[in-house]
Write a protein that holds these residues in place. Structure first.
Motif, PDB file in Angstrom:
ATOM      1  N   ASP A  81       4.518  -4.258  12.819  1.00  0.00           N
ATOM      2  CA  ASP A  81       5.097  -5.163  13.854  1.00  0.00           C
ATOM      3  C   ASP A  81       5.652  -6.580  13.040  1.00  0.00           C
ATOM      4  OD1 ASP A  81       4.466  -3.538  16.085  1.00  0.00           O
ATOM      5  OD2 ASP A  81       2.385  -4.026  15.493  1.00  0.00           O
ATOM      6  N   VAL A  82       5.847  -6.556  11.913  1.00  0.00           N
ATOM      7  CA  VAL A  82       6.314  -7.780  11.287  1.00  0.00           C
ATOM      8  C   VAL A  82       7.813  -8.079  11.577  1.00  0.00           C
ATOM      9  CG1 VAL A  82       6.790  -8.702   9.052  1.00  0.00           C
ATOM     10  CG2 VAL A  82       4.608  -7.750   9.467  1.00  0.00           C
ATOM     11  N   LYS A  83       8.054  -9.313  11.751  1.00  0.00           N
ATOM     12  CA  LYS A  83       9.115  -9.663  12.224  1.00  0.00           C
ATOM     13  C   LYS A  83      10.307  -9.535  11.049  1.00  0.00           C
ATOM     14  CE  LYS A  83      11.477 -13.529  14.975  1.00  0.00           C
ATOM     15  NZ  LYS A  83      11.832 -12.798  16.099  1.00  0.00           N
ATOM     16  N   HIS A  84      11.222  -9.380  11.339  1.00  0.00           N
ATOM     17  CA  HIS A  84      12.655  -9.255  10.446  1.00  0.00           C
ATOM     18  C   HIS A  84      12.590  -7.684   9.892  1.00  0.00           C
ATOM     19  CE1 HIS A  84      13.430 -13.346  11.275  1.00  0.00           C
ATOM     20  NE2 HIS A  84      12.109 -13.505  10.823  1.00  0.00           N
ATOM     21  N   ILE A  85      11.367  -6.931   9.893  1.00  0.00           N
ATOM     22  CA  ILE A  85      11.413  -5.646   8.947  1.00  0.00           C
ATOM     23  C   ILE A  85      11.845  -4.687   9.958  1.00  0.00           C
ATOM     24  CG2 ILE A  85      10.274  -4.167   7.325  1.00  0.00           C
ATOM     25  CD1 ILE A  85       8.664  -6.559   6.243  1.00  0.00           C
ATOM     26  N   GLY A  86      12.885  -4.305   9.881  1.00  0.00           N
ATOM     27  CA  GLY A  86      13.524  -3.412  10.897  1.00  0.00           C
ATOM     28  C   GLY A  86      13.315  -1.823  10.202  1.00  0.00           C
ATOM     29  N   GLY A  87      13.578  -0.837  11.417  1.00  0.00           N
ATOM     30  CA  GLY A  87      13.210   0.619  11.123  1.00  0.00           C
ATOM     31  C   GLY A  87      13.920   1.074   9.743  1.00  0.00           C
ATOM     32  N   HIS A  88      15.043   0.718   9.330  1.00  0.00           N
ATOM     33  CA  HIS A  88      15.519   1.210   7.950  1.00  0.00           C
ATOM     34  C   HIS A  88      14.848   0.494   6.803  1.00  0.00           C
ATOM     35  CE1 HIS A  88      18.222   2.797   5.362  1.00  0.00           C
ATOM     36  NE2 HIS A  88      18.650   1.612   4.761  1.00  0.00           N
ATOM     37  N   SER A  89      14.367  -0.861   6.952  1.00  0.00           N
ATOM     38  CA  SER A  89      13.835  -1.323   5.785  1.00  0.00           C
ATOM     39  C   SER A  89      12.246  -0.613   5.736  1.00  0.00           C
ATOM     40  CB  SER A  89      13.519  -2.922   6.226  1.00  0.00           C
ATOM     41  OG  SER A  89      14.929  -3.613   6.031  1.00  0.00           O
ATOM     42  N   GLN A  90      11.704  -0.273   6.994  1.00  0.00           N
ATOM     43  CA  GLN A  90      10.275   0.103   7.142  1.00  0.00           C
ATOM     44  C   GLN A  90      10.369   1.636   6.309  1.00  0.00           C
ATOM     45  OE1 GLN A  90       8.444   0.297  10.615  1.00  0.00           O
ATOM     46  NE2 GLN A  90       8.908  -1.807  11.035  1.00  0.00           N
ATOM     47  N   LYS A  91      11.624   2.245   6.650  1.00  0.00           N
ATOM     48  CA  LYS A  91      11.509   3.578   5.954  1.00  0.00           C
ATOM     49  C   LYS A  91      11.672   3.292   4.345  1.00  0.00           C
ATOM     50  CE  LYS A  91      14.034   6.698   9.180  1.00  0.00           C
ATOM     51  NZ  LYS A  91      15.107   6.172   9.856  1.00  0.00           N
ATOM     52  N   ILE A  92      12.221   2.259   3.964  1.00  0.00           N
ATOM     53  CA  ILE A  92      12.467   2.253   2.420  1.00  0.00           C
ATOM     54  C   ILE A  92      11.235   1.778   1.655  1.00  0.00           C
ATOM     55  CG2 ILE A  92      13.530   0.547   0.778  1.00  0.00           C
ATOM     56  CD1 ILE A  92      16.090   0.874   2.748  1.00  0.00           C
ATOM     57  N   ILE A  93      10.659   0.949   2.577  1.00  0.00           N
ATOM     58  CA  ILE A  93       8.999   0.456   2.211  1.00  0.00           C
ATOM     59  C   ILE A  93       8.340   1.853   2.000  1.00  0.00           C
ATOM     60  CG2 ILE A  93       6.987  -0.871   2.696  1.00  0.00           C
ATOM     61  CD1 ILE A  93       8.892  -2.941   4.025  1.00  0.00           C
ATOM     62  N   GLN A  94       8.343   2.613   2.897  1.00  0.00           N
ATOM     63  CA  GLN A  94       7.295   3.654   3.174  1.00  0.00           C
ATOM     64  C   GLN A  94       7.853   4.648   1.804  1.00  0.00           C
ATOM     65  OE1 GLN A  94       7.407   6.110   6.619  1.00  0.00           O
ATOM     66  NE2 GLN A  94       5.611   7.071   5.801  1.00  0.00           N
ATOM     67  N   GLU A  95       9.282   4.920   1.389  1.00  0.00           N
ATOM     68  CA  GLU A  95       9.529   5.542   0.414  1.00  0.00           C
ATOM     69  C   GLU A  95       9.022   4.899  -0.993  1.00  0.00           C
ATOM     70  OE1 GLU A  95      13.791   6.342   0.410  1.00  0.00           O
ATOM     71  OE2 GLU A  95      13.826   7.310  -1.517  1.00  0.00           O
ATOM     72  N   LEU A  96       8.974   3.755  -0.971  1.00  0.00           N
ATOM     73  CA  LEU A  96       8.762   2.844  -2.139  1.00  0.00           C
ATOM     74  C   LEU A  96       7.174   3.137  -2.550  1.00  0.00           C
ATOM     75  CD1 LEU A  96      10.863  -0.297  -1.683  1.00  0.00           C
ATOM     76  CD2 LEU A  96      11.000   1.408  -3.556  1.00  0.00           C
ATOM     77  N   LEU A  97       6.702   2.816  -1.463  1.00  0.00           N
ATOM     78  CA  LEU A  97       5.047   3.030  -1.501  1.00  0.00           C
ATOM     79  C   LEU A  97       4.555   4.688  -1.889  1.00  0.00           C
ATOM     80  CD1 LEU A  97       4.078   0.954   1.404  1.00  0.00           C
ATOM     81  CD2 LEU A  97       4.015   0.412  -0.878  1.00  0.00           C
ATOM     82  N   GLU A  98       5.333   5.523  -1.470  1.00  0.00           N
ATOM     83  CA  GLU A  98       4.985   6.785  -1.693  1.00  0.00           C
ATOM     84  C   GLU A  98       5.325   7.509  -3.180  1.00  0.00           C
ATOM     85  OE1 GLU A  98       6.215   9.063   1.593  1.00  0.00           O
ATOM     86  OE2 GLU A  98       4.612   8.274   2.964  1.00  0.00           O
ATOM     87  N   GLU A  99       6.572   7.093  -3.281  1.00  0.00           N
ATOM     88  CA  GLU A  99       7.634   7.471  -4.496  1.00  0.00           C
ATOM     89  C   GLU A  99       7.732   6.725  -5.743  1.00  0.00           C
ATOM     90  OE1 GLU A  99       8.345  10.663  -4.149  1.00  0.00           O
ATOM     91  OE2 GLU A  99       8.004  10.636  -1.946  1.00  0.00           O
ATOM     92  N   LYS A 100       7.266   5.264  -5.379  1.00  0.00           N
ATOM     93  CA  LYS A 100       7.371   4.577  -6.504  1.00  0.00           C
ATOM     94  C   LYS A 100       8.983   3.806  -6.699  1.00  0.00           C
ATOM     95  CE  LYS A 100       3.010   3.473  -7.255  1.00  0.00           C
ATOM     96  NZ  LYS A 100       2.818   3.086  -5.622  1.00  0.00           N
ATOM     97  N   CYS A 101       9.918   4.759  -6.071  1.00  0.00           N
ATOM     98  CA  CYS A 101      11.231   4.354  -6.167  1.00  0.00           C
ATOM     99  C   CYS A 101      11.837   4.733  -4.886  1.00  0.00           C
ATOM    100  CB  CYS A 101      11.756   4.856  -7.540  1.00  0.00           C
ATOM    101  SG  CYS A 101      12.304   6.778  -7.461  1.00  0.00           S
ATOM    102  N   CYS A 102      13.320   4.166  -4.473  1.00  0.00           N
ATOM    103  CA  CYS A 102      13.776   4.660  -3.573  1.00  0.00           C
ATOM    104  C   CYS A 102      15.379   5.129  -4.020  1.00  0.00           C
ATOM    105  CB  CYS A 102      14.018   3.376  -2.648  1.00  0.00           C
ATOM    106  SG  CYS A 102      15.514   3.442  -1.333  1.00  0.00           S
ATOM    107  N   LEU A 103      15.642   6.514  -3.488  1.00  0.00           N
ATOM    108  CA  LEU A 103      17.004   7.018  -3.503  1.00  0.00           C
ATOM    109  C   LEU A 103      18.193   6.211  -3.424  1.00  0.00           C
ATOM    110  CD1 LEU A 103      17.773   9.835  -4.773  1.00  0.00           C
ATOM    111  CD2 LEU A 103      18.125  10.462  -2.399  1.00  0.00           C
ATOM    112  N   GLU A 104      18.231   5.452  -2.284  1.00  0.00           N
ATOM    113  CA  GLU A 104      18.956   4.596  -1.798  1.00  0.00           C
ATOM    114  C   GLU A 104      19.396   3.619  -3.013  1.00  0.00           C
ATOM    115  OE1 GLU A 104      19.193   2.786   2.116  1.00  0.00           O
ATOM    116  OE2 GLU A 104      20.934   1.604   1.627  1.00  0.00           O
ATOM    117  N   VAL A 105      18.364   3.097  -3.390  1.00  0.00           N
ATOM    118  CA  VAL A 105      18.549   1.823  -4.421  1.00  0.00           C
ATOM    119  C   VAL A 105      18.850   2.403  -5.858  1.00  0.00           C
ATOM    120  CG1 VAL A 105      16.936   0.375  -5.694  1.00  0.00           C
ATOM    121  CG2 VAL A 105      16.710   0.683  -3.187  1.00  0.00           C
ATOM    122  N   GLU A 106      18.308   3.465  -6.029  1.00  0.00           N
ATOM    123  CA  GLU A 106      18.784   4.228  -7.381  1.00  0.00           C
ATOM    124  C   GLU A 106      20.120   4.902  -7.506  1.00  0.00           C
ATOM    125  OE1 GLU A 106      16.532   4.113  -9.924  1.00  0.00           O
ATOM    126  OE2 GLU A 106      15.383   3.221  -8.486  1.00  0.00           O
TER     127      GLU A 106
END
Ligand code: TTP
Ligand code: MN
Ligand code: MN
Ligand code: MN
Length: 396
Positions: A81-106
């Protein structure tokens, strides 16, 4: 109970100027990734897009929130529920927390376009649109750009020729060295003058990309004509490699009561200033040594490249000199301390929440119809009904 605390949700104030944002924060794994997404979005967005939705700005807001959190995010639930962190960003955060990296970023990090744009926007004088033009023309290296027969601004010629020097991080000691050179020169012209290191160094950074110096004098008006004399002296000492003196032709040298400029997020101000490159002696000496070739807008890029590669006792450094009238000093100081995101939200907050217009020149209360003069940085925050955020906590 411990587990519950760990899952406590974060609460953040909506504007980053309401939050305390240190340089060293708790979410570097996340911000490293979002910094790539933010940069890439800037390279992709066209400049006339900025009126509408901006992905780049959305990512900058995510970054500002993450940098201000008091603890590391350990579960995506905490920022649901944090302001400014939308759905896409949440997905990226989840991926980073789980995998320690993010495919889109790589994928971005591997992409040719991102890497070339990063290289080209790293050239002093070249913004995103220039970098894109070079990239679209098929150039892939700085050497390509140097060799290519196209119109280049003088700034870009220097930026290309002195790319290595200018991309070496500026150290705090070097900022202090430049400050004392400028201070000594300026004091001999106008006793009682103040020279302040602002920008990233004032926010506690140990390295920077340039040296931002605010120059002011307690006697209002004494600063008129000062910059020209400082530059003349720097020129005589052969310290100037390149420079652009903005003489501030704007008739309103002083902040006017008329809120005629739209209260935008633009960083542009109307101070008399100089953006340039100096040749800083590698070893600090008592005497000023003749070091750099004089400003040479007529020099070919080939000559400049030769100069940059020659055995030289100096390093090219980017310097900004800003002349601030005493009555506007603390607004100028806030503006030139930054960071850019902090300024952006400070201005937006003043407009939306207080019906006030803030710039580097002053603060205008549109409801009362009056200008609020300030004698300290604390007073600026007091007028804005904000807690005083020290410079070290403005790294949004
Ligand atoms: P910069 O020197 O661009 O940035 P910085 O010092 O924060 O970071 P770096 O270490 O990479 O140099 O600008 C300094 C601050 O001045 C910035 O936070 C925004 C502000 N600023 C203005 O107010 N007006 C301007 O025209 C510019 C270029 C910057
Ligand atoms: Mn950027
Ligand atoms: Mn700076
Ligand atoms: Mn600067």
């Amino acid at each position: 109970n411990y587990k519950q605390t760990k899952l406590n949700c974060f609460q953040v104030d909506p504007y980053c100027c309401q939050r305390r944002t240190p340089l060293q924060h708790h979410n570097k794994l996340l911000t490293d990734a979002f910094e790539i997404l933010e940069e890439n979005a800037e390279y992709i967005e066209s400049s006339n897009d900025t009126k509408g939705y901006s992905r780049n700005l959305a990512y900058r807001r995510v970054l500002a929130v993450l940098r201000s959190l008091p603890q590391a995010v350990t579960s995506v639930k905490q920022i649901k529920d944090v302001k400014h962190i939308g759905g896409h960003s949440q997905k990226i955060i989840q991926e980073l927390l789980e995998e320690k990296c993010c495919l889109e970023v790589e994928e971005i990090k591997r992409s040719v376009r991102y890497n070339k744009m990063k290289l080209f926007t790293g050239v002093f004088g070249a913004g995103v649109s220039t970098a894109r033009r070079w990239y679209d023309t098929g150039m892939t290296s700085l050497n390509d750009v140097i060799q290519h027969n196209e119109d280049r601004s003088t700034a870009q010629k220097y930026g290309l020729a002195f790319f290595d020097d200018l991309n070496m991080p500026v150290l705090k000691a070097e900022a202090e060295q430049v400050k004392s050179i400028v201070k000594n020169i300026t004091e001999s012209i106008l006793p009682g003058v103040s020279v302040t290191v602002t920008g990233g160094f004032r926010r506690g950074k140990t390295v920077g990309h340039d040296i931002d110096l605010l120059i002011s004098h307690p006697k209002e008006g004494a600063e008129i004509g000062l910059l020209g004399k400082i530059l003349e002296k720097l020129q005589q000492l052969n310290l100037i490699l390149y420079g652009s003196h903005n003489k501030c032709t704007y008739s309103e040298r002083h902040f006017t009561e008329e809120p005629r400029d739209p209260p935008t997020n633009s960083q542009m101000d109307h101070f008399e200033k100089w953006f340039g490159i100096i040749g800083l002696p590698k070893i600090s000496t008592e005497k000023t040594v003749l070091i750099a070739e004089n400003d040479a807008s007529d020099k070919s890029i080939k000559d400049l490249v030769d100069l940059s590669k020659s055995e030289k006792s100096w390093t090219a450094k980017r310097v900004d000199l800003i002349i601030v009238p005493s009555s506007q000093y603390f607004y100028g100081l806030v503006g030139w301390t930054g960071n850019k995101m902090f300024n952006r939200d400070l201005r937006l907050y003043a407009q939306k929440e207080l019906n006030m217009r803030l710039s580097s020149h002053g603060l205008y209360d549109l409801t009362k119809g009056c200008l609020l003069t300030s004698n300290s940085e604390e007073e600026v925050f007091k007028y804005l009904k904000l807690p005083v955020i020290p410079p070290e906590l403005r790294n949004c």
